[in-house]
Design a protein around this motif. Structure first.
Motif, short mmCIF file in Angstrom:
data_model
loop_
_atom_site.label_atom_id
_atom_site.label_comp_id
_atom_site.label_asym_id
_atom_site.label_seq_id
_atom_site.Cartn_x
_atom_site.Cartn_y
_atom_site.Cartn_z
N SER A 84 -2.58 -0.35 -5.02
CA SER A 84 -2.60 -0.41 -3.60
C SER A 84 -3.51 -1.52 -3.20
O SER A 84 -4.61 -1.59 -3.59
CB SER A 84 -3.35 0.94 -2.95
N GLU A 85 -3.04 -2.53 -2.25
CA GLU A 85 -3.76 -3.64 -1.84
C GLU A 85 -4.65 -3.49 -0.64
O GLU A 85 -5.52 -4.32 -0.42
CB GLU A 85 -2.96 -4.92 -1.92
N SER A 94 0.87 -1.38 0.00
CA SER A 94 -0.19 -0.08 -0.02
C SER A 94 0.86 1.10 -0.06
O SER A 94 2.19 0.96 0.07
CB SER A 94 -0.83 -0.06 1.36
N SER A 95 0.31 2.35 -0.16
CA SER A 95 1.08 3.58 0.03
C SER A 95 0.41 4.37 1.35
O SER A 95 -0.83 4.22 1.78
CB SER A 95 0.88 4.46 -1.23
N ALA A 96 1.04 5.31 1.87
CA ALA A 96 0.75 5.81 2.99
C ALA A 96 1.50 7.42 3.01
O ALA A 96 2.72 7.50 3.00
CB ALA A 96 1.28 5.13 4.28
N GLN A 97 0.62 8.31 3.34
CA GLN A 97 1.01 9.74 3.22
C GLN A 97 1.42 9.83 4.90
O GLN A 97 0.77 10.79 5.57
CB GLN A 97 -0.01 10.81 2.87
N ILE A 98 2.83 9.42 5.08
CA ILE A 98 3.08 9.42 6.35
C ILE A 98 4.55 10.03 6.66
O ILE A 98 5.19 9.76 7.47
CB ILE A 98 3.21 8.17 7.18
N PRO A 136 -11.39 -3.20 -2.25
CA PRO A 136 -10.91 -3.38 -3.48
C PRO A 136 -9.58 -2.87 -3.49
O PRO A 136 -9.20 -1.87 -3.09
CB PRO A 136 -12.12 -3.11 -4.50
N LYS A 137 -8.53 -3.42 -4.58
CA LYS A 137 -7.48 -2.92 -4.85
C LYS A 137 -7.74 -1.59 -5.49
O LYS A 137 -8.71 -1.32 -6.03
CB LYS A 137 -6.50 -3.59 -5.65
N LYS A 138 -6.78 -0.50 -5.41
CA LYS A 138 -6.86 0.76 -6.10
C LYS A 138 -5.47 1.29 -6.61
O LYS A 138 -4.69 1.07 -6.00
CB LYS A 138 -6.99 1.76 -4.69
#
Length: 111
Positions: A81-82, A47-51, A72-74
């Motif tokens: 992103s899973e 996944s991605s994260a704005q961290i 759902p995947k994006k």
């Protein structure tokens, strides 16, 4: 605020996973990292994260976080992103990860 039923809540798969790796994500529109997370019996997911404001890449591996694994995947640019990384916005709108206080088995469900 809309109320939900217990049945609605039970449908959300909020699971604990351990970050295995974290990577730069220069293609993201907002500063973010890519994370590879082990969710135990549910597998390893990306996944991605704005961290980026609160965390450095090198401190993320080994950290247990909470993710929603049944969305759902994006597609985010060229990246898929899973799962959804969860967190809370601080007073500046920067994200603080949702994490557990003590180690629990990967894949454990929030109850």
């Amino acid at each position: 605020m809309e109320q939900i039923t217990w049945s609605d809540f039970e449908k959300v798969e909020l699971r604990v996973g351990t970050i295995l790796e974290a990577f730069e994500f220069p293609e993201a529109k907002k500063p973010a990292y890519k994370v590879r997370v082990d969710f135990g019996e549910f597998g390893i997911k990306m996944s991605s994260a704005q961290i980026t404001k609160h965390y450095k890449l090198e401190e993320l591996p080994g950290k247990q976080i909470v993710g929603v694994i049944n969305f759902p995947k994006k597609q985010i640019g060229k990246f898929m992103s899973e799962f959804l990384v969860t967190g809370f916005a601080d007073e500046n709108g920067d994200i603080v990860l949702t994490a557990v206080q003590s180690k629990v088995p990967n894949g454990s469900k929030l109850i």
